[in-house]
Design a protein around this motif. Sequence first.
Motif, short mmCIF file in Angstrom:
data_model
loop_
_atom_site.label_atom_id
_atom_site.label_comp_id
_atom_site.label_asym_id
_atom_site.label_seq_id
_atom_site.Cartn_x
_atom_site.Cartn_y
_atom_site.Cartn_z
N ASP A 72 0.85 -1.15 -0.03
CA ASP A 72 0.02 0.02 -0.08
C ASP A 72 0.92 1.32 0.03
OD1 ASP A 72 -2.28 -1.58 0.05
OD2 ASP A 72 -2.67 -1.31 2.20
N VAL A 73 1.96 1.28 0.82
CA VAL A 73 2.97 2.44 0.88
C VAL A 73 3.57 2.62 -0.50
CG1 VAL A 73 4.82 3.25 1.91
CG2 VAL A 73 3.30 2.24 3.31
N GLU A 74 3.77 1.54 -0.99
CA GLU A 74 4.71 1.68 -2.56
C GLU A 74 3.36 2.20 -3.44
OE1 GLU A 74 5.98 -2.08 -3.26
OE2 GLU A 74 7.93 -2.00 -2.12
N GLU A 75 2.29 1.54 -3.53
CA GLU A 75 1.36 2.20 -4.36
C GLU A 75 1.08 3.84 -4.19
OE1 GLU A 75 -1.49 2.16 -7.30
OE2 GLU A 75 0.07 0.68 -6.89
N GLU A 76 0.76 4.11 -2.92
CA GLU A 76 0.68 5.41 -2.74
C GLU A 76 1.71 6.28 -2.91
OE1 GLU A 76 -1.40 8.87 -1.12
OE2 GLU A 76 -1.93 6.72 -1.39
N VAL A 77 3.06 5.75 -2.88
CA VAL A 77 3.97 6.71 -3.53
C VAL A 77 4.11 6.90 -4.78
CG1 VAL A 77 6.76 6.64 -3.53
CG2 VAL A 77 5.75 6.21 -1.45
N ARG A 78 3.79 5.80 -5.68
CA ARG A 78 3.80 5.80 -6.95
C ARG A 78 2.72 6.86 -7.42
NH1 ARG A 78 4.37 0.13 -6.76
NH2 ARG A 78 2.28 -0.08 -6.80
N ARG A 79 1.45 6.79 -6.73
CA ARG A 79 0.39 7.70 -7.27
C ARG A 79 0.87 8.94 -7.14
NH1 ARG A 79 -3.66 10.29 -4.76
NH2 ARG A 79 -2.95 9.57 -2.77
N ARG A 80 1.37 9.27 -5.75
CA ARG A 80 1.83 10.79 -5.51
C ARG A 80 2.67 11.30 -6.51
NH1 ARG A 80 1.77 11.50 1.02
NH2 ARG A 80 -0.25 11.11 1.25
N LYS A 81 3.62 10.27 -6.87
CA LYS A 81 4.71 10.79 -7.78
C LYS A 81 3.93 10.90 -9.33
CE LYS A 81 8.72 8.18 -5.97
NZ LYS A 81 9.80 7.14 -6.30
N SER A 82 3.13 10.28 -9.78
CA SER A 82 2.30 10.36 -11.00
C SER A 82 1.74 11.92 -10.93
CB SER A 82 1.47 9.29 -11.17
OG SER A 82 0.63 9.62 -12.25
N GLU A 83 1.01 12.14 -9.75
CA GLU A 83 0.18 13.37 -9.69
C GLU A 83 1.01 14.57 -9.54
OE1 GLU A 83 -1.99 13.32 -5.94
OE2 GLU A 83 -3.48 12.10 -6.83
N MET A 84 2.40 14.38 -8.82
CA MET A 84 3.36 15.62 -8.94
C MET A 84 3.84 15.75 -10.46
SD MET A 84 5.46 14.61 -5.45
CE MET A 84 6.63 16.06 -5.59
N ALA A 85 4.15 14.71 -11.18
CA ALA A 85 4.58 14.70 -12.51
C ALA A 85 3.48 15.61 -13.23
CB ALA A 85 4.76 13.41 -13.15
#
Length: 520
Positions: A72-85
Motif C-alpha cells: 500500500d505504501v509503495e502504491e501511494e508513493v507511485r500515485r503521488r509521484k504521478s500526480e506531482m509529474a
Amino acid sequence: MDIIYVVMAIVAGVLVGLGIARLVGVGRNAAAERAAEAEAARIVAAAEAEVEEIKKAAQVEGKELAFKLKADVEEEVRRRKSEMAKQEESLSAREGDLTRQRKDATRREGELDKRERSIEGREKAAEAMARKAEAAQTRAQQELEEISGLSAEQARARLEDSIRDQAREAAAVEVKQIEEEAAKEAAARSKEIVATAIQRYASEFVQERTVSVVPLPSDDMKGRLIGREGRNIRALEAATGIDMIIDDTSEVITISCFNPVRREIARLAISKLVADGRIHPTRIEEVVQKATTEIDKVCKEAGEQAVFDLGLHRVHPDLVMQLGRLKYRSSYAQNLLQHSIEVGFLAGLMASEVGLSVKQARRAGLLHDIGKSIDHELEGSHAQVGAQMARKLGESPKVCQAIAAHHGEPGPQSVLDHIVDAANQLSAARPGARRELLASYVARLEDLEKICASFAGVTKAFALQAGREVRVMVENHELDDAQALMLSKDIARRIENEATYAGQVRVVVVRETRASDYAR
C-alpha cells in the motif's frame, strides 16, 4: 496477548490439579501422585504445543500484514509521484502560455506605440496643411475683392443669380427638346405605367361603413315597421340606439349607426320581426333583447375561438367578451378581431426569434386593440383604455405596458413593447389589409391643390382623376412658355417630396392667351 492468556490458563490448571491432589489426602500412594504429575506434564506439553502453533500463526499473519502495508505504501508513493509529474507538466504548460502572452502583449504594445507616433505625425501634417490652405484662401479672397471691388458675399450672390438664370433658360430649352424627342419612344412605356397605376388604384377602395341594409319581402312591410303614428320605428330606435332610414328604395331599409354592435343587433332584430310578422312595441323589445343575447353569445364564441387559436389560457371572461365584440368593428376597413389575431401570431413569431416568451407575446398582441371595443364609451386613447381594462382584469404588468405603448405613447420600455408595436404596424401595412377613409382621401386631394396654389403666378389648381392629375391655371402675363414648363417640373418635384400618393401624378400647366376686341 493470546500466548500469555494460554500460559496463564495452563499454570492455573496445574495449580488446580495440585490443590485437588492435596485435598484428596496425603494418604494416597505414590502411584496416584505420579499419575497426577504425568497428567499435569501432558497438559503443560499440550499447552506449549498450542503456544507454538499460536506463535507461528501470529508470525505468518504479521508477515502478511507487513507485506500488505508495504504494498500500500509503495502504491501511494507511485500515485503521488504521478500526480506531482502531472502538476509539473501543467505548470510548465502554463508558464509557456504566460511567456507567449507576455511576448504578444509586448509586441502589441510596440505596434500601438508606432501607430500613436504615426497618427501624431499625420495630425501635425494635416494641421499644417490646413493652416496653409486657410492662409492661401484668405489671400486669394483679398486679391479678388481688391480686383473686383466687391466683397466675397456680393460676388457670390451676383454669380449665383447669373448662373441660375442661364441654367433655367438653357434647361427649359433642353427639357422641351428632350421631351419632344422622347414622346415618340415613350408610347409603350406610358401604357405600361398607366396600366400599373390603374391596377394599384383598383386595390384601394374608399368606403365608410356606418350603415347596414335590410331587405324586405315587400314594400308593405315598411308601413308595418313604421307603425301607427310611427310608434314601431320609435320603439326600434329607442331600443337599439340606431337611426332607421326608410326612403323610396324598393323593398329595402337602411340602418345607420356608428356602433357596429348596435347596428348588427338592430339588423338581426328587424330581420326576425319581418320573418315573424308580429310588429308592435312590446314584441320589438322582446326581439331586441333576444337579438342582444344572440350577439353577446356570438361575441363570446368569437373571443373564445381567438383565444383557442392562439393557444392562450386563463383569459378573463370579460376580456374574452370584449375581444369578441371586435368582430363587428373595423379600422380603415380592416376587421379588428382578425387584425388582433394576426398581430398575436406575428408577435409570437418575432418573440421566438429573439428568445422571449411566445405565449406572453401572443397574449399582448391579441389584446393590444382591446380598448377599441369600449373607447367610444370612455375618455382617452384606445391604447390607454385597453391597458387600464387589462390591468383591472388581472393581466400581467408587461402585457398591460405593451398594450399601452403599441402606438408610442408612452414610449416603449421593453423588447415586448417594440415587438407588439412592430407586429401591429406590419399587420396594418401589408398589401390589402386596409383601405382609405373618405376623409383622408379628400384631404389628400386638398393637399395636392394647396401645393400647386402656393407657387407664384398660379390662379387656380384642380385635382382630377382621384388625384392622378393636377391641372394648374397660370397668369398669361406673368409666365412665358419656358417658365410654364419649368413650373410643371417644380410642382412635380415638390409633390414628390411633400405629398402622399399612389402611382404617379400628372402635372398639367395651362397658360392661355386671349385676344379680344369690340365691333362697333
